[in-house]
Design an enzyme around this catalytic site. Structure first.
Site, PDB file in Angstrom:
ATOM      1  N   ASP A   1       0.136   5.295   0.649  1.00 57.80           N
ATOM      2  CA  ASP A   1      -0.999   6.081   1.159  1.00 57.80           C
ATOM      3  C   ASP A   1      -0.787   7.570   1.273  1.00 57.80           C
ATOM      4  OD1 ASP A   1      -2.477   3.824   1.931  1.00 57.80           O
ATOM      5  OD2 ASP A   1      -1.365   3.670   3.805  1.00 57.80           O
TER       6      ASP A   1
ATOM      7  N   GLU B   1       0.836  -1.200   0.000  1.00 56.67           N
ATOM      8  CA  GLU B   1       0.000   0.000   0.000  1.00 56.67           C
ATOM      9  C   GLU B   1       0.868   1.246   0.000  1.00 56.67           C
ATOM     10  OE1 GLU B   1      -3.364  -0.679   2.794  1.00 56.67           O
ATOM     11  OE2 GLU B   1      -3.303   1.497   3.055  1.00 56.67           O
TER      12      GLU B   1
ATOM     13  N   GLU C   1      -3.216  10.237   3.371  1.00 57.55           N
ATOM     14  CA  GLU C   1      -4.440  10.402   4.161  1.00 57.55           C
ATOM     15  C   GLU C   1      -4.487  11.821   4.678  1.00 57.55           C
ATOM     16  OE1 GLU C   1      -5.080   7.534   7.271  1.00 57.55           O
ATOM     17  OE2 GLU C   1      -4.879   5.857   5.898  1.00 57.55           O
TER      18      GLU C   1
END
Ligand SMILES: *[C@@H]1O[C@H](CO)[C@@H](O)[C@H](O)[C@H]1NC(C)=O
Length: 287
Positions: A101, A99, A103
């Site tokens: 990411d 993953e 955010e």
């Protein structure tokens, strides 16, 4: 017409198709959850996610990618967004997934968002960094990009590199390079942890909260379903991501971000890693 002119026209036509198909949410994405809270508008050029007390919402790309450059323009939840989290990330599937990411953690009106980044390899993360943006990400669309090639991952904000994660498999640091990933985005309520460890709660009188997405671009290797063959890049014009690295100016920008905008770096958190920081932290100045 001369042959070369025909050839030129053929390439120009292909280029147009590739670019035109790059930014359509109707064509390239599925809504994964939230029902009507996720809406595709303007013939596929705009996507809006929303969050209310019942549910958030999210979407996922139809294609899987193995390396590429992904750009998305996002306008984040306005006003009192404390407790909301908007995520934009690449992920493979399963317990040993990889993953990459972004955010965005909302905040009380007038207080800055936190941009949280992480890299997860074979199900293991623990590589968080957090920065404060140098602009208000709720006032206008800004471009958030992930460059992912076999040597490194670069996170960019408005084309400014904010983080690089180098492939240091040579010193035993796992690097995501075998599992194809899809592009995901979602807006959800995380007031149990996102805002000062859960102290500030989401103000539901302000719901629904919305975030908008547009100008998605994938210059990437798209996998033919069920194979590991790269069948095409979404735009044949731009393959610079394949060996993209940080040049001198990129390194300066990362230093600038680290010096002026960074609020958390796992590579500096000796309390959290009492037995020693992760190996890459000793290796590179630019983590
Ligand atoms: C919200 O803003 C305050 C004040 O600047 C800051 O201390 C806090 O970390 C911010 N919270 C988030 C989730 O960004």
């Amino acid at each position: 017409m001369k042959d070369s002119t025909l050839l030129f026209l053929a390439f120009a036509g292909l280029w147009f198709l590739a670019v035109a198909s790059a930014g359509n949410f109707l064509q390239d994405f599925d809504i994964t959850w939230g029902g009507q809270r996720a809406m595709i508008l303007n013939g596929g050029r705009l996507l809006r996610l929303s969050l209310d007390k019942v549910s958030g919402s999210g979407f996922v790309s139809k294609n899987e990618f193995l390396f590429g450059r992904i750009d998305m323009q996002i306008k984040l939840v306005r006003g009192n967004s404390a407790g909301t989290v908007t995520a934009f990330y690449l992920s493979s599937q399963g317990p040993a997934h990889d993953e990459i990411d972004f955010e965005f953690l909302g905040n009380l009106s007038g207080n800055p968002y936190t941009l949280h980044t992480n890299v997860c390899t074979q199900g293991k993360g623990n590589r968080e960094q957090q920065i404060r943006l140098w602009f208000d990400p709720t006032m206008a669309f800004h471009t958030y990009s992930i460059v992912w090639n076999a040597q490194r991952i670069i996170f960019l904000v408005d084309n400014i590199p904010i983080r690089v994660f180098n492939n240091l498999e040579s010193i035993g640091v796992p690097f995501p390079k075998n599992q194809p990933m899809r592009i995901y985005s979602s807006l959800w309520n995380a007031d149990d942890w996102a805002t000062m460890g859960g102290l500030v709660k989401t103000d539901w009188t302000k719901a629904p909260f919305t975030a908008a997405f547009r100008n998605f671009k994938a210059n990437a290797c798209v996998l033919a379903p069920g194979t590991s063959a790269c069948i095409r890049t979404a735009s044949t014009q731009d393959s610079g991501w394949q060996d993209q690295a940080l040049d001198a100016s990129g390194r300066k920008w990362i230093q600038w971000v680290q010096k002026n905008h960074m609020v958390y770096n796992y590579c500096k958190d000796v309390k959290r890693f009492p037995k020693g920081l992760l190996p890459e932290c000793k290796r590179s100045r630019f983590l």
